[in-house]
Design an enzyme around this catalytic site. Structure first.
Site, PDB file in Angstrom:
ATOM      1  N   ARG A   1       0.846  -1.192   0.000  1.00  0.00           N
ATOM      2  CA  ARG A   1       0.000   0.000   0.000  1.00  0.00           C
ATOM      3  C   ARG A   1       0.886   1.248   0.000  1.00  0.00           C
ATOM      4  O   ARG A   1       1.835   1.359   0.783  1.00  0.00           O
ATOM      5  CB  ARG A   1      -0.887  -0.005   1.249  1.00  0.00           C
ATOM      6  CG  ARG A   1      -1.549   1.344   1.574  1.00  0.00           C
ATOM      7  CD  ARG A   1      -2.653   1.676   0.580  1.00  0.00           C
ATOM      8  NE  ARG A   1      -3.160   3.025   0.792  1.00  0.00           N
ATOM      9  CZ  ARG A   1      -4.149   3.348   1.629  1.00  0.00           C
ATOM     10  NH1 ARG A   1      -4.722   2.401   2.352  1.00  0.00           N
ATOM     11  NH2 ARG A   1      -4.560   4.593   1.731  1.00  0.00           N
TER      12      ARG A   1
ATOM     13  N   ARG B   1      -5.443   1.834  -4.734  1.00  0.00           N
ATOM     14  CA  ARG B   1      -4.525   1.241  -3.770  1.00  0.00           C
ATOM     15  C   ARG B   1      -4.675  -0.285  -3.754  1.00  0.00           C
ATOM     16  O   ARG B   1      -5.770  -0.801  -4.036  1.00  0.00           O
ATOM     17  CB  ARG B   1      -4.719   1.822  -2.375  1.00  0.00           C
ATOM     18  CG  ARG B   1      -5.941   1.442  -1.569  1.00  0.00           C
ATOM     19  CD  ARG B   1      -7.262   1.973  -2.080  1.00  0.00           C
ATOM     20  NE  ARG B   1      -7.319   3.398  -2.265  1.00  0.00           N
ATOM     21  CZ  ARG B   1      -7.814   4.244  -1.364  1.00  0.00           C
ATOM     22  NH1 ARG B   1      -8.266   3.768  -0.223  1.00  0.00           N
ATOM     23  NH2 ARG B   1      -7.894   5.518  -1.630  1.00  0.00           N
TER      24      ARG B   1
ATOM     25  N   ASP C   1      -9.852   0.116   7.089  1.00  0.00           N
ATOM     26  CA  ASP C   1     -10.283   1.175   7.998  1.00  0.00           C
ATOM     27  C   ASP C   1     -10.996   0.569   9.203  1.00  0.00           C
ATOM     28  O   ASP C   1     -11.764  -0.382   9.064  1.00  0.00           O
ATOM     29  CB  ASP C   1     -11.248   2.133   7.296  1.00  0.00           C
ATOM     30  CG  ASP C   1     -10.560   2.994   6.248  1.00  0.00           C
ATOM     31  OD1 ASP C   1      -9.407   3.390   6.481  1.00  0.00           O
ATOM     32  OD2 ASP C   1     -11.180   3.269   5.205  1.00  0.00           O
TER      33      ASP C   1
END
Length: 265
Positions: free
Chosen positions: A201, A210, A215
């Site tokens: 990443r 990406r 998250d």
């Protein structure tokens, strides 16, 4: 919450920075408070519904005698992780290890370190828009599950979504996962960043394509507002690529900020 306590469990083992500490056994003294809800054990009189303190003592003993660590900080964390892994009924571990024979040429009684780890449920959103997206997401989920202190409990279906934010060009593959973790939110974020880096990443362009994006959407009922860590995740409720998979695995979870079920967002 109920607790089972262990006081002054003494184990002879070899841990320390110095070479002689790695070959000459010293005393390590453990005290633990193991939190659980044993109301059902009180009703059923069944040890399966509480914490087995004999097993807990053996777990600490085995970790301590079967390894050699430089730091007692490492020792106390390894013992705490092993306690959670050996007994699913444990919800919180407060563990202290004392080293009364530490090689300090001064008059002292003991040195000690303590950890206080609480098992929490957290929800993560994963996405990929570069490479073999399905393989990357599966690899990331496996990496999460292989991380000490994290256990993957549920995985949503994978869905294809349009890029968000007007920068990325490629279609995304997204999913959500429910994890059980004893890591703090910041420790969890640190491990997530490492997993993202392992999958190459990069962060040159905000909202760009990406290989992997992970998250933290929810961490228990916590509300955290810091410069580099916001939980619940900002604007998650406006993002279909987050909500659709999340509704699949956690429809009844109540957002601590909005006070509504995920299924109603």
């Amino acid at each position: 919450m109920n607790k089972v306590s262990i006081k002054n469990l003494t184990v002879s083992a070899c841990h320390g920075l110095h070479d002689f500490e790695k070959v000459n056994a010293q005393r390590f003294v453990f005290s633990a408070d193991l939190y659980t809800d044993f109301y059902s054990a009180a009703q059923s009189d069944d040890i399966q519904n509480t914490v087995n303190y004999s097993l807990a003592c053996k777990t600490i003993y085995n970790v301590t005698t079967q390894n050699t660590f430089n730091l007692i900080e490492k020792l106390v964390y390894e013992c705490a992780f092993a306690l959670f892994e050996s007994q699913p009924n444990i919800n919180r571990v407060v563990l202290t290890v004392e080293k009364p024979d530490a090689p300090i040429k001064l008059d002292f009684e003991s040195v000690s370190v303590s950890v206080d780890l609480i098992k929490e449920k957290a929800y993560l959103s994963l996405g990929s828009s570069i490479g073999d997206k399905e393989q990357i997401l599966n690899g990331a989920i496996a990496a999460l599950n292989a991380t000490r202190g994290i256990k993957v409990k549920k995985v949503s279906s994978f869905i294809k979504t349009a890029p968000y934010g007007g920068v990325a060009q490629n279609e995304f593959l997204n999913c959500a996962v429910e994890i059980e973790t004893v890591l703090s939110p910041r420790q969890l974020l640190s491990n997530i960043n490492k997993i993202e880096a392992d999958f190459l990443r990069t962060r040159e362009v905000r909202w760009g394509d990406r290989t992997l994006d992970i998250d933290v959407i929810f961490y228990g009922k916590r509300i955290i507002l810091q410069d580099d860590l916001i939980i619940p995740h900002i604007d998650y409720h406006n993002r279909d690529f987050v909500l659709i998979p999340l509704k699949e695995i956690a429809p009844n979870f109540i957002c601590p900020l909005k006070k509504v079920k995920v299924s109603d967002l």
